[in-house]
Design an enzyme around this catalytic site. Structure first.
Site, PDB file in Angstrom:
ATOM      1  N   ASP A 217       0.877  -1.183   0.000  1.00 43.29           N
ATOM      2  CA  ASP A 217       0.000   0.000   0.000  1.00 43.29           C
ATOM      3  C   ASP A 217       0.905   1.222   0.000  1.00 43.29           C
ATOM      4  O   ASP A 217       1.922   1.243   0.713  1.00 43.29           O
ATOM      5  CB  ASP A 217      -0.913  -0.013   1.236  1.00 43.29           C
ATOM      6  CG  ASP A 217      -2.086   0.953   1.110  1.00 43.29           C
ATOM      7  OD1 ASP A 217      -1.873   2.099   0.664  1.00 43.29           O
ATOM      8  OD2 ASP A 217      -3.219   0.547   1.441  1.00 43.29           O
ATOM      9  N   ASP A 218       0.544   2.237  -0.787  1.00 47.47           N
ATOM     10  CA  ASP A 218       1.385   3.429  -0.859  1.00 47.47           C
ATOM     11  C   ASP A 218       1.117   4.397   0.296  1.00 47.47           C
ATOM     12  O   ASP A 218       1.829   5.393   0.447  1.00 47.47           O
ATOM     13  CB  ASP A 218       1.186   4.150  -2.196  1.00 47.47           C
ATOM     14  CG  ASP A 218      -0.244   4.647  -2.374  1.00 47.47           C
ATOM     15  OD1 ASP A 218      -1.172   3.867  -2.086  1.00 47.47           O
ATOM     16  OD2 ASP A 218      -0.425   5.792  -2.816  1.00 47.47           O
TER      17      ASP A 218
ATOM     18  N   ASP B 240      -3.083  -3.358  -2.235  1.00 52.74           N
ATOM     19  CA  ASP B 240      -3.949  -2.210  -2.495  1.00 52.74           C
ATOM     20  C   ASP B 240      -4.064  -1.995  -3.998  1.00 52.74           C
ATOM     21  O   ASP B 240      -3.123  -2.267  -4.761  1.00 52.74           O
ATOM     22  CB  ASP B 240      -3.379  -0.959  -1.817  1.00 52.74           C
ATOM     23  CG  ASP B 240      -4.288   0.236  -1.967  1.00 52.74           C
ATOM     24  OD1 ASP B 240      -5.514   0.059  -1.793  1.00 52.74           O
ATOM     25  OD2 ASP B 240      -3.793   1.325  -2.272  1.00 52.74           O
TER      26      ASP B 240
ATOM     27  N   ILE C 287      20.504 -60.615 -25.075  1.00 54.78           N
ATOM     28  CA  ILE C 287      20.149 -60.845 -26.478  1.00 54.78           C
ATOM     29  C   ILE C 287      21.386 -61.296 -27.238  1.00 54.78           C
ATOM     30  O   ILE C 287      22.464 -60.687 -27.134  1.00 54.78           O
ATOM     31  CB  ILE C 287      19.579 -59.561 -27.115  1.00 54.78           C
ATOM     32  CG1 ILE C 287      18.283 -59.146 -26.402  1.00 54.78           C
ATOM     33  CG2 ILE C 287      19.317 -59.764 -28.604  1.00 54.78           C
ATOM     34  CD1 ILE C 287      17.713 -57.833 -26.886  1.00 54.78           C
TER      35      ILE C 287
ATOM     36  N   ASN D  60      22.513 -53.462 -34.197  1.00 56.80           N
ATOM     37  CA  ASN D  60      22.840 -52.043 -34.301  1.00 56.80           C
ATOM     38  C   ASN D  60      23.717 -51.759 -35.508  1.00 56.80           C
ATOM     39  O   ASN D  60      23.522 -50.769 -36.222  1.00 56.80           O
ATOM     40  CB  ASN D  60      23.556 -51.573 -33.029  1.00 56.80           C
ATOM     41  CG  ASN D  60      22.609 -51.423 -31.841  1.00 56.80           C
ATOM     42  OD1 ASN D  60      21.452 -51.070 -32.011  1.00 56.80           O
ATOM     43  ND2 ASN D  60      23.110 -51.704 -30.651  1.00 56.80           N
TER      44      ASN D  60
ATOM     45  N   GLU E  41      21.758 -54.609 -23.560  1.00 62.18           N
ATOM     46  CA  GLU E  41      20.705 -55.563 -23.928  1.00 62.18           C
ATOM     47  C   GLU E  41      20.477 -56.606 -22.845  1.00 62.18           C
ATOM     48  O   GLU E  41      19.878 -57.652 -23.081  1.00 62.18           O
ATOM     49  CB  GLU E  41      21.078 -56.266 -25.243  1.00 62.18           C
ATOM     50  CG  GLU E  41      22.258 -57.213 -25.170  1.00 62.18           C
ATOM     51  CD  GLU E  41      23.613 -56.530 -25.336  1.00 62.18           C
ATOM     52  OE1 GLU E  41      24.577 -57.223 -25.669  1.00 62.18           O
ATOM     53  OE2 GLU E  41      23.696 -55.296 -25.135  1.00 62.18           O
TER      54      GLU E  41
END
Length: 458
Positions: free
Chosen positions: A9-10, A53, A331, A338, A373
């Site tokens: 608030d001022d 305000d 695997i 890949n 893997e």
């Protein structure tokens, strides 16, 4: 409940008056005489709620509120606009700026303190979520606060609990332009619908015929399925005591009859925005928790989780003298996948491999990606011969059908080698079971691959 309150608030006299009142209620109070200073204090995270305000030179309260609510780091801070302006249009302007409430001077101290405590309580519920969500940035998740602050609060699912048809129709007309609205005149049915539905907000009339609307508000806030739904009360001016009581039991906001349709729309939008803000933070926390324990490529648990969980499973097995078996799967010739088809194809194979392994295991089994893997399966209450049978079932499942790669444009054959072991009476840690399974896997690879070999029982 103590909290850090920022009074903006001022007029210094107004600031000192509010400081004295709030301090007497054991709040920690800080003040700012203008908008820029208020923004700086909020940006530092030094406040839990702002009493703002409206009429200030330079940057007015509406502008300050918009700035606070548009910034990801301050959007969660509740803002109560405090002003001598008392026209509905002024209140609506404050709500549209993002304010959580709009109080008119001279202030009713009891109402002010109740509103401050209510909003601080709601903020405290989100603070821990915010801190956890911020921590998720380290895991590569997009800024959760920025995403949450962008929420508009529109197109929500609203349950309106009102037993007067003309009133409910008028309210539905006002809200349906922005939201999906369902009306329920029976409060007990409303509770059931709220539990079963996915509503963003429930708007409850406090003066239902033969029923205390506060009871419904309390039930909505206490049930786990509806605990995160925003609750907005509607009452008469003389219901002030009951409304304050509603805020104490966890209702989020209220409207005084006669209800201004624009204020109704603004307050519901604020509640939908707040609820979704919290949901986005909660989702971010959940995602970060999953990322901490899950392998993002395969959806299996990761090595970190496996080490912790396997240790607990080992201890329980030893304590109860129950069987515990372990499979290590690898695997065959995965590097050639890949090399020949690219890493994207390798990722497709890994995802499908994980799915086939998961399909052959139970919910109580631990399935984790060790890295590359290699997958580990821990089988509680499973003897060595039964674990061997599980491993053989996985091997057959992998070999049976070629794996699709390149977006299903091509298929390639894939096989797996598996080592099996089980806990022995003299084992001191799960590492010993793992070592025997690794050795068995090595023998499976050395003897031609695409086979299961079990470590010798003790």
């Amino acid at each position: 409940m103590s909290a850090r309150v920022l009074v903006v608030d001022d007029i210094l006299t107004n600031v000192k008056l509010l400081e004295a009142k709030l301090s007497a209620e054991y709040f920690d109070v800080e003040s700012a005489l203008n908008g820029p200073d208020a923004l700086e204090i909020c940006a530092r995270g030094e406040t839990d709620i702002v009493l703002l305000d409206v009429m200030m030179p330079g940057m007015n309260g509406f502008d300050v509120c918009r700035r606070l609510k548009s910034e990801a780091t301050t959007a969660h801070i509740p803002v109560v606009m405090v002003t001598a302006l008392d026209q509905p249009g002024d209140r609506l302007k404050g709500l549209d700026a993002g304010a959580d409430d709009f109080l008119t001077k001279p202030l009713d101290d009891t109402a002010l303190f109740a509103r401050v405590r209510s909003l601080v309580r709601l903020k405290s519920m989100t603070d821990e979520l915010r801190n956890r969500a911020l921590a998720s940035r380290r895991l590569g998740i997009a800024d959760p606060l920025a995403a949450a602050a962008m929420e508009t609060g529109l197109n929500g699912r609203i349950l309106l609990v009102e037993d007067r048809p003309r009133v409910s129709e008028r309210l539905e007309t006002a809200l349906s332009a922005f939201h999906q609205v369902e009306i329920e005149p029976d409060p007990q049915q409303a509770l059931l619908r709220a539990v079963e539905g996915d509503f963003d907000s429930v708007v409850v009339s406090l003066d239902l015929n033969g029923y205390d609307g506060l009871r419904l508000c309390s039930q909505l806030r206490s049930l786990e399925r509806t605990r995160n739904v925003s609750v907005l009360m509607m009452g008469e001016a003389e219901d002030r005591t009951r409304i304050l009581r509603g805020l104490e039991i966890g209702a989020h906001d209220f409207l005084i009859r006669p209800i201004d349709r624009n204020e109704l729309v603004a307050r519901v939008r604020t509640q939908v925005r707040r609820k979704r803000f919290t949901e986005k933070l909660r989702d971010s926390v959940q995602s970060s928790m999953e990322m901490a324990v899950m392998d993002q490529l395969t959806g299996l648990h990761n090595r970190r989780y496996m080490d912790t969980r396997m240790a607990a499973m080992f201890d329980e097995s030893a304590l109860r003298a129950r069987s515990l078996a372990l499979l290590v799967l690898d695997i065959d010739h995965f590097k050639s996948v890949n090399d020949s088809w690219g890493h994207d194809a390798g990722d497709e194979v890994l995802r499908e491999f994980a799915d086939r392994v998961r399909a052959c295991t139970r919910g109580i089994d631990l399935v984790a990606r060790m890295g590359g893997e290699e997958i580990v399966v821990v089988l509680p209450d499973t003897a060595l011969d039964a674990a061997y049978a599980v491993a053989e079932r996985i091997r057959e499942r992998v070999e049976a059908d070629p794996f699709a790669i390149q977006g299903n444009a091509r298929t390639i054959p894939v096989t797996v080698s598996i080592g099996v072991s089980s806990r022995r009476a003299g084992d001191a840690s799960p590492a010993e079971i793992m070592k025997r399974a690794d050795d068995a896997l090595y023998r499976a690879k050395a003897s031609g691959r695409n086979r299961v070999i079990a470590a010798n029982a003790a």
